[in-house]
Write a protein that holds these residues in place. Structure first.
Motif, PDB file in Angstrom:
ATOM      1  N   ASP B  59       0.854  -1.189   0.000  1.00 39.26           N
ATOM      2  CA  ASP B  59       0.000   0.000   0.000  1.00 39.26           C
ATOM      3  C   ASP B  59       0.889   1.237   0.000  1.00 39.26           C
ATOM      4  OD1 ASP B  59      -2.418   1.505   0.281  1.00 39.26           O
ATOM      5  OD2 ASP B  59      -1.899   1.788   2.393  1.00 39.26           O
ATOM      6  N   HIS B  60       0.372   2.336  -0.532  1.00 40.99           N
ATOM      7  CA  HIS B  60       1.124   3.599  -0.537  1.00 40.99           C
ATOM      8  C   HIS B  60       0.396   4.637   0.295  1.00 40.99           C
ATOM      9  CE1 HIS B  60       2.504   1.376  -4.090  1.00 40.99           C
ATOM     10  NE2 HIS B  60       3.651   1.981  -3.896  1.00 40.99           N
ATOM     11  N   MET B  61      -0.012   4.227   1.483  1.00 41.01           N
ATOM     12  CA  MET B  61      -0.797   5.086   2.374  1.00 41.01           C
ATOM     13  C   MET B  61      -2.089   5.526   1.697  1.00 41.01           C
ATOM     14  SD  MET B  61       1.397   7.374   4.937  1.00 41.01           S
ATOM     15  CE  MET B  61       2.263   6.597   6.272  1.00 41.01           C
ATOM     16  N   ASN B  62      -2.661   4.619   0.972  1.00 42.15           N
ATOM     17  CA  ASN B  62      -3.968   4.867   0.378  1.00 42.15           C
ATOM     18  C   ASN B  62      -5.045   4.064   1.095  1.00 42.15           C
ATOM     19  OD1 ASN B  62      -3.404   6.731  -1.777  1.00 42.15           O
ATOM     20  ND2 ASN B  62      -2.278   5.077  -2.769  1.00 42.15           N
ATOM     21  N   SER B  65      -3.556   3.962   6.729  1.00 43.44           N
ATOM     22  CA  SER B  65      -2.823   5.180   7.054  1.00 43.44           C
ATOM     23  C   SER B  65      -2.429   5.131   8.513  1.00 43.44           C
ATOM     24  CB  SER B  65      -3.675   6.403   6.742  1.00 43.44           C
ATOM     25  OG  SER B  65      -4.915   6.297   7.424  1.00 43.44           O
ATOM     26  N   PHE B  66      -3.243   5.741   9.352  1.00 43.15           N
ATOM     27  CA  PHE B  66      -2.833   5.856  10.746  1.00 43.15           C
ATOM     28  C   PHE B  66      -3.793   5.143  11.691  1.00 43.15           C
ATOM     29  CE2 PHE B  66      -1.197   9.157   8.152  1.00 43.15           C
ATOM     30  CZ  PHE B  66       0.156   8.955   8.335  1.00 43.15           C
ATOM     31  N   MET B  83      -8.825   2.186  -5.571  1.00 43.94           N
ATOM     32  CA  MET B  83      -8.616   3.391  -4.788  1.00 43.94           C
ATOM     33  C   MET B  83      -9.062   4.608  -5.601  1.00 43.94           C
ATOM     34  SD  MET B  83      -6.494   6.237  -4.205  1.00 43.94           S
ATOM     35  CE  MET B  83      -4.868   6.048  -4.941  1.00 43.94           C
ATOM     36  N   MET B  84      -9.824   5.485  -4.983  1.00 44.75           N
ATOM     37  CA  MET B  84     -10.301   6.682  -5.665  1.00 44.75           C
ATOM     38  C   MET B  84      -9.545   7.901  -5.119  1.00 44.75           C
ATOM     39  SD  MET B  84     -12.470   5.193  -7.572  1.00 44.75           S
ATOM     40  CE  MET B  84     -13.618   6.349  -8.302  1.00 44.75           C
ATOM     41  N   GLN B  85      -9.147   8.778  -6.009  1.00 43.36           N
ATOM     42  CA  GLN B  85      -8.421   9.977  -5.599  1.00 43.36           C
ATOM     43  C   GLN B  85      -8.868  11.139  -6.482  1.00 43.36           C
ATOM     44  OE1 GLN B  85      -6.069  10.688  -3.112  1.00 43.36           O
ATOM     45  NE2 GLN B  85      -6.446  12.758  -3.851  1.00 43.36           N
ATOM     46  N   ASP B  92      -0.877   7.816  -8.933  1.00 45.52           N
ATOM     47  CA  ASP B  92      -2.317   7.647  -8.698  1.00 45.52           C
ATOM     48  C   ASP B  92      -3.107   7.808  -9.998  1.00 45.52           C
ATOM     49  OD1 ASP B  92      -1.832   7.291  -6.013  1.00 45.52           O
ATOM     50  OD2 ASP B  92      -2.224   9.387  -5.497  1.00 45.52           O
ATOM     51  N   PHE B 159       6.787  -0.354   3.409  1.00 44.01           N
ATOM     52  CA  PHE B 159       7.354   0.986   3.547  1.00 44.01           C
ATOM     53  C   PHE B 159       7.398   1.556   4.952  1.00 44.01           C
ATOM     54  CE2 PHE B 159       6.056   1.356  -1.018  1.00 44.01           C
ATOM     55  CZ  PHE B 159       7.330   1.549  -1.515  1.00 44.01           C
ATOM     56  N   ILE B 160       6.473   1.189   5.808  1.00 45.05           N
ATOM     57  CA  ILE B 160       6.373   1.863   7.100  1.00 45.05           C
ATOM     58  C   ILE B 160       7.107   1.042   8.159  1.00 45.05           C
ATOM     59  CG2 ILE B 160       4.807   2.922   8.767  1.00 45.05           C
ATOM     60  CD1 ILE B 160       4.468   3.993   5.924  1.00 45.05           C
ATOM     61  N   ALA B 161       8.260   1.539   8.590  1.00 48.89           N
ATOM     62  CA  ALA B 161       9.059   0.802   9.578  1.00 48.89           C
ATOM     63  C   ALA B 161       8.311   0.713  10.909  1.00 48.89           C
ATOM     64  CB  ALA B 161      10.392   1.523   9.780  1.00 48.89           C
ATOM     65  N   PRO B 162       8.406  -0.436  11.563  1.00 44.16           N
ATOM     66  CA  PRO B 162       9.167  -1.631  11.209  1.00 44.16           C
ATOM     67  C   PRO B 162       8.369  -2.587  10.308  1.00 44.16           C
ATOM     68  CG  PRO B 162       8.238  -1.898  13.403  1.00 44.16           C
ATOM     69  CD  PRO B 162       7.815  -0.542  12.922  1.00 44.16           C
ATOM     70  N   LEU B 201      13.776   6.399   0.533  1.00 44.22           N
ATOM     71  CA  LEU B 201      12.508   7.142   0.446  1.00 44.22           C
ATOM     72  C   LEU B 201      12.732   8.648   0.562  1.00 44.22           C
ATOM     73  CD1 LEU B 201      10.164   4.788   2.525  1.00 44.22           C
ATOM     74  CD2 LEU B 201      10.456   4.886   0.042  1.00 44.22           C
TER      75      LEU B 201
END
Lengths: 74, 281
Positions: B59-62, B65-66, B83-85, B92, B159-162, B201
């Protein structure tokens, strides 16, 4: 670990067109409530995506926020 | 008894306009060549009449997320949405001409999830996560206008450590192979992303790749020597811009000890474009 406050703001700038419009109109006002350090806030106010990325802003968000992101060279 | 009848891995921004903007005419030329190679891989996928296509991607933070960033997440349910943007830009924008909804292979996804939990893989599950270019650009390039088999999207946190380790990704792939073997289905599996791009990154390093590292990965994959790959560290993957190779590690676990055959490798300043297929059976 990734910096939460910066990335949360980047994420919402990407996904929330109303916030994005407010940011484009007046960056300082749009991010007034965000929990940022002075350095982070200055980078957002300047629209300095390279600096935001160096401070922990996730690259793919920095590259893909409509009208604000930078796609990078090459 | 089920079988994995097709295995492939490929870069996942497959769009001439994107590479024209990023790398000029050479970018357009090389991604077009890569896409042609991937479409031919799709011919072989179709010949094997798969009941399902497992897609291992990031995923690319789509989607996440959090609220949650799962190490591994199995997308379950009956369908998945693109995914809609609004005002999509860069990678994207690649999604815009694609269908907005895709069928899932609900039973296979549930088997991967349930048998995984039963055997020690603490997997996340989602009924709602949309899928972005990492899944849909390869799928649509492989299949073109042909029917798309029911999908089993599997997210890896690249992508998001760890992140999960290369070794754990490989083990998860071995689990997928066991699930398929026990099932009644003929299955294709692809992993997407890479090869080397966006080291550390950092925006300041966009435009740099590590071709020596990529050649080393390919050397091992071509020989079916997967042991050295199990010891790849998060630091190595981060510095060489090989974050998404974790997706490939899942695929390697599913296909080991099969050997890879490179269908396309093209160096660009932004990324090394790759399309690889495994010799099965």
């Amino acid at each position: 670990m990734s910096r939460y406050a910066i990335n949360s703001l980047l994420y919402h700038l990407k996904k929330d067109p109303a916030l994005r419009a407010r940011f484009i109109e007046n960056p300082a006002a749009a991010i007034a409530d965000a929990d940022l350090t002075d350095e982070e806030r200055a980078a957002f106010r300047a629209g300095d995506m390279r600096k935001i990325n160096e401070l922990g802003g996730y690259l793919h968000l920095v590259m893909s926020i409509p009208k604000i992101g930078t796609h990078g060279g090459h | 008894m089920g079988q994995i009848a097709f295995g492939g891995a490929m870069s996942h921004v497959l769009d001439p306009e994107y590479y024209q903007a990023a790398c000029g005419d050479l970018g357009r030329q090389k991604v077009t060549e890569a896409m042609e190679a991937i479409a031919r891989m799709g011919d072989r996928l179709v010949e094997r009449k798969p009941d399902a296509l497992i897609v291992v991607a990031d995923d690319h933070m789509n989607a996440f997320s959090f609220n949650c960033v799962p190490a591994f997440c199995v997308r379950i349910g009956k369908t998945v949405q693109r995914m809609m943007q609004d005002n999509a830009e860069a990678f994207d924008k690649v999604l815009e001409h694609m269908a907005t909804e895709y069928m899932l292979h609900e039973e296979l996804a549930n088997h991967v999830l349930e048998q995984g939990m039963a055997s020690g893989f603490d997997l996340a599950l989602s009924w709602e996560a949309p899928i972005d270019h990492a899944f849909l650009s390869p799928v649509n390039t492989l299949l073109g206008s042909r029917p798309i088999p029911p999908l089993v999207p599997i997210f890896v946190n690249a992508f998001i450590a760890p992140q999960p380790t290369a070794r754990r990704c490989f083990q998860f792939g071995q689990h997928i192979a066991r699930v398929v073997a026990k099932s009644p289905w003929t299955v294709g599996i692809i992993a997407t992303g890479g090869l080397s791009h966006f080291p550390e990154l950092l925006l300041s390093r966009v435009g740099q790749t590590d071709t020596v590292f990529d050649r080393k990965l390919i050397y091992w994959m071509e020989r079916g020597e997967h042991e050295p790959l199990l010891d790849l560290t998060a630091d190595e993957l981060h510095k060489t811009g090989s974050h998404e190779f974790l997706n490939w590690m899942v695929l390697l676990g599913a296909l080991t000890p099969a050997r890879a055959e490179v269908r396309y490798f093209g160096e660009l300043p932004r990324i090394n474009l790759a399309a690889v297929e495994w010799k099965l059976g």
